[in-house]
Motif scaffolding. Sequence first.
Motif, PDB file in Angstrom:
ATOM      1  N   GLN A   1       3.003  -4.299  -5.826  1.00  0.00           N
ATOM      2  CA  GLN A   1       1.732  -4.731  -5.237  1.00  0.00           C
ATOM      3  C   GLN A   1       1.516  -6.228  -5.419  1.00  0.00           C
ATOM      4  OE1 GLN A   1      -1.633  -2.476  -6.575  1.00  0.00           O
ATOM      5  NE2 GLN A   1      -3.071  -3.471  -5.201  1.00  0.00           N
ATOM      6  N   GLU A   2       1.826  -6.739  -6.611  1.00  0.00           N
ATOM      7  CA  GLU A   2       1.684  -8.177  -6.863  1.00  0.00           C
ATOM      8  C   GLU A   2       2.710  -8.977  -6.056  1.00  0.00           C
ATOM      9  OE1 GLU A   2      -0.386 -10.104  -8.436  1.00  0.00           O
ATOM     10  OE2 GLU A   2      -1.683  -8.440  -9.028  1.00  0.00           O
TER      11      GLU A   2
ATOM     12  N   ASP B   1       0.224 -10.513   7.205  1.00  0.00           N
ATOM     13  CA  ASP B   1      -0.778 -11.466   7.700  1.00  0.00           C
ATOM     14  C   ASP B   1      -2.151 -11.248   7.082  1.00  0.00           C
ATOM     15  OD1 ASP B   1       0.817 -12.993   9.479  1.00  0.00           O
ATOM     16  OD2 ASP B   1       0.852 -11.281  10.842  1.00  0.00           O
ATOM     17  N   ALA B   2      -2.255 -10.295   6.160  1.00  0.00           N
ATOM     18  CA  ALA B   2      -3.550 -10.025   5.507  1.00  0.00           C
ATOM     19  C   ALA B   2      -3.384 -10.189   4.000  1.00  0.00           C
ATOM     20  CB  ALA B   2      -4.027  -8.617   5.856  1.00  0.00           C
ATOM     21  N   PRO B   3      -3.465 -11.406   3.491  1.00  0.00           N
ATOM     22  CA  PRO B   3      -3.151 -11.668   2.081  1.00  0.00           C
ATOM     23  C   PRO B   3      -4.100 -11.013   1.089  1.00  0.00           C
ATOM     24  CG  PRO B   3      -4.059 -13.630   3.126  1.00  0.00           C
ATOM     25  CD  PRO B   3      -3.787 -12.641   4.216  1.00  0.00           C
ATOM     26  N   ASP B   4      -5.333 -10.716   1.480  1.00  0.00           N
ATOM     27  CA  ASP B   4      -6.299 -10.140   0.538  1.00  0.00           C
ATOM     28  C   ASP B   4      -6.379  -8.622   0.605  1.00  0.00           C
ATOM     29  OD1 ASP B   4      -7.054 -12.695  -0.356  1.00  0.00           O
ATOM     30  OD2 ASP B   4      -8.398 -12.931   1.371  1.00  0.00           O
ATOM     31  N   ALA B   5      -5.693  -8.019   1.567  1.00  0.00           N
ATOM     32  CA  ALA B   5      -5.817  -6.577   1.764  1.00  0.00           C
ATOM     33  C   ALA B   5      -5.323  -5.788   0.556  1.00  0.00           C
ATOM     34  CB  ALA B   5      -5.052  -6.157   3.022  1.00  0.00           C
ATOM     35  N   ALA B   6      -4.202  -6.206  -0.030  1.00  0.00           N
ATOM     36  CA  ALA B   6      -3.621  -5.453  -1.145  1.00  0.00           C
ATOM     37  C   ALA B   6      -4.558  -5.395  -2.343  1.00  0.00           C
ATOM     38  CB  ALA B   6      -2.281  -6.067  -1.555  1.00  0.00           C
ATOM     39  N   SER B   7      -5.286  -6.482  -2.596  1.00  0.00           N
ATOM     40  CA  SER B   7      -6.182  -6.498  -3.755  1.00  0.00           C
ATOM     41  C   SER B   7      -7.533  -5.854  -3.459  1.00  0.00           C
ATOM     42  CB  SER B   7      -6.383  -7.945  -4.238  1.00  0.00           C
ATOM     43  OG  SER B   7      -6.874  -8.754  -3.192  1.00  0.00           O
ATOM     44  N   GLU B   8      -8.006  -5.929  -2.198  1.00  0.00           N
ATOM     45  CA  GLU B   8      -9.325  -5.396  -1.852  1.00  0.00           C
ATOM     46  C   GLU B   8      -9.329  -3.902  -1.557  1.00  0.00           C
ATOM     47  OE1 GLU B   8     -11.298  -7.548   1.213  1.00  0.00           O
ATOM     48  OE2 GLU B   8     -10.984  -9.505   0.277  1.00  0.00           O
ATOM     49  N   TYR B   9      -8.260  -3.415  -0.927  1.00  0.00           N
ATOM     50  CA  TYR B   9      -8.290  -2.049  -0.415  1.00  0.00           C
ATOM     51  C   TYR B   9      -7.214  -1.141  -0.999  1.00  0.00           C
ATOM     52  CZ  TYR B   9     -11.033  -4.605   3.021  1.00  0.00           C
ATOM     53  OH  TYR B   9     -11.961  -5.428   3.620  1.00  0.00           O
ATOM     54  N   LEU B  10      -6.510  -1.620  -2.015  1.00  0.00           N
ATOM     55  CA  LEU B  10      -5.469  -0.798  -2.628  1.00  0.00           C
ATOM     56  C   LEU B  10      -5.609  -0.856  -4.143  1.00  0.00           C
ATOM     57  CD1 LEU B  10      -2.921   0.853  -1.706  1.00  0.00           C
ATOM     58  CD2 LEU B  10      -1.576  -1.185  -2.229  1.00  0.00           C
ATOM     59  N   GLU B  11      -5.755   0.308  -4.763  1.00  0.00           N
ATOM     60  CA  GLU B  11      -5.888   0.381  -6.213  1.00  0.00           C
ATOM     61  C   GLU B  11      -4.756   1.216  -6.795  1.00  0.00           C
ATOM     62  OE1 GLU B  11      -9.625   1.840  -7.516  1.00  0.00           O
ATOM     63  OE2 GLU B  11     -10.801   0.335  -6.424  1.00  0.00           O
ATOM     64  N   LYS B  12      -4.275   0.793  -7.941  1.00  0.00           N
ATOM     65  CA  LYS B  12      -3.208   1.524  -8.618  1.00  0.00           C
ATOM     66  C   LYS B  12      -3.754   2.106  -9.919  1.00  0.00           C
ATOM     67  CE  LYS B  12       1.606   0.929 -10.133  1.00  0.00           C
ATOM     68  NZ  LYS B  12       2.723  -0.043 -10.288  1.00  0.00           N
ATOM     69  N   GLY B  13      -3.358   3.342 -10.209  1.00  0.00           N
ATOM     70  CA  GLY B  13      -3.848   3.980 -11.432  1.00  0.00           C
ATOM     71  C   GLY B  13      -2.861   5.004 -11.955  1.00  0.00           C
ATOM     72  N   PHE B  14      -3.333   5.759 -12.963  1.00  0.00           N
ATOM     73  CA  PHE B  14      -2.495   6.792 -13.578  1.00  0.00           C
ATOM     74  C   PHE B  14      -3.329   8.050 -13.746  1.00  0.00           C
ATOM     75  CE2 PHE B  14      -0.544   9.092 -17.116  1.00  0.00           C
ATOM     76  CZ  PHE B  14       0.794   9.111 -16.722  1.00  0.00           C
TER      77      PHE B  14
ATOM     78  N   VAL C   1      -6.151   4.162  -1.476  1.00  0.00           N
ATOM     79  CA  VAL C   1      -6.275   3.283  -0.322  1.00  0.00           C
ATOM     80  C   VAL C   1      -7.646   3.485   0.321  1.00  0.00           C
ATOM     81  CG1 VAL C   1      -5.302   2.609   1.908  1.00  0.00           C
ATOM     82  CG2 VAL C   1      -3.794   3.459   0.102  1.00  0.00           C
ATOM     83  N   TYR C   2      -8.373   2.389   0.537  1.00  0.00           N
ATOM     84  CA  TYR C   2      -9.680   2.438   1.178  1.00  0.00           C
ATOM     85  C   TYR C   2      -9.549   2.071   2.663  1.00  0.00           C
ATOM     86  CZ  TYR C   2     -11.632   2.447  -3.561  1.00  0.00           C
ATOM     87  OH  TYR C   2     -11.937   2.756  -4.858  1.00  0.00           O
ATOM     88  N   PHE C   3     -10.292   2.810   3.532  1.00  0.00           N
ATOM     89  CA  PHE C   3     -10.274   2.499   4.964  1.00  0.00           C
ATOM     90  C   PHE C   3     -11.502   3.098   5.646  1.00  0.00           C
ATOM     91  CE2 PHE C   3      -8.211   6.560   4.513  1.00  0.00           C
ATOM     92  CZ  PHE C   3      -8.591   7.289   5.631  1.00  0.00           C
ATOM     93  N   ASN C   4     -11.762   2.627   6.848  1.00  0.00           N
ATOM     94  CA  ASN C   4     -12.869   3.177   7.638  1.00  0.00           C
ATOM     95  C   ASN C   4     -12.385   4.137   8.704  1.00  0.00           C
ATOM     96  OD1 ASN C   4     -15.052   1.671   6.433  1.00  0.00           O
ATOM     97  ND2 ASN C   4     -14.215  -0.151   7.445  1.00  0.00           N
ATOM     98  N   GLU C   5     -11.350   3.762   9.420  1.00  0.00           N
ATOM     99  CA  GLU C   5     -10.821   4.618  10.470  1.00  0.00           C
ATOM    100  C   GLU C   5      -9.292   4.630  10.405  1.00  0.00           C
ATOM    101  OE1 GLU C   5     -12.231   3.215  14.197  1.00  0.00           O
ATOM    102  OE2 GLU C   5     -14.347   3.527  13.722  1.00  0.00           O
TER     103      GLU C   5
END
Length: 350
Positions: A231-232, A320-333, A344-348
Amino acid sequence: MIKRNRVSISKFIIHKVGNKFNSATNIFSENVITFDEESYELMKPFLLKPFGNVAESFRFNHHANIELNEINNYAAEIFKDETSFVDISKHIVNHLFEQSNSAQIKTGDVIIALFEDIEYNDVITQALGIFKIENKINFFQTFMEKDSLDVFVQKGISTKKLDKGCLIINSTDAEGRVVLSVDTNNYDAQYWVKNFLNVKYADDSNQHTQNYIEMCKDFSEEVIKEDFGVQEKTKFLAKTVDFFKENEDVNIHDFKDEVFEENEDFKPLFDNYKKQFEEINDVLVRNQFAISDIVLKKQKQKIKTEIKLDTNIQIKLDIDAPDAASEYLEKGFDEEKKMKFYKVYFNEED
């Protein structure tokens, strides 16, 4: 890049180059070819189309004196006196033969052509083309036999793919005569570029841009991915592309301030890796240079941003979306499943 709107072929000859490791000798033609219209209209794009998207250019090289570079001298002689074309073309094939220092080097047809009215960087000039055809394809030929059509197999040159080729432009700059090269067989790249042509990359914005992006790609793979995760890595690559898109020039200090804004610890890692990259690859990565848009476009297409999981799921992130990975994708356990997860967060969805 070249333009071939008004280009014509004024001289054209084919020889065969052998390999001294398998006792295959050279075979020479004594006369240039006179084309019929159909062959001529097929040959021009076959030879020149691969160079239409070539951004990086080379210049001739020699460890002692550039005037001792064989191909540079042969090209200069032909540009000066076209009547020497046939004789010089044989010298070129002999020089290519001498570079076959391995049994792996393939024999093949060598096409040598002189082009008129070729356009390079808004200058109309001549160009000498040297092309090696190493691979031939099977095709069916039909014929009439006893009142019936029969078929047999022949081998021929495909018009879809050029194995190796170079264009030596009759135009010079501060570094020397311009050389463009294509090579679809990477297993023997040193044989064509280093041994036969003996060229080096031009010191221009195309090469500076390519070196810098290649370094960033390797840094993302070997340092960021290894120590901080995929992700990083993807976030760094997206920010790198965004910086190149939004600026006309690269200043390494501005680059680090913007791309590593959220993580200052990456800066010394990047500086150390730059030194290592330059040493291993024997290149100088400039700290300040103008960005080449055409190289950026080509390099961007090569950047991989997929997160491949061992559960047969892939997450593809938009470069082309540099902020998408940090804003809409979370990693956990997940403690219950004892497995890592991505949210992953999304609207449609499409």
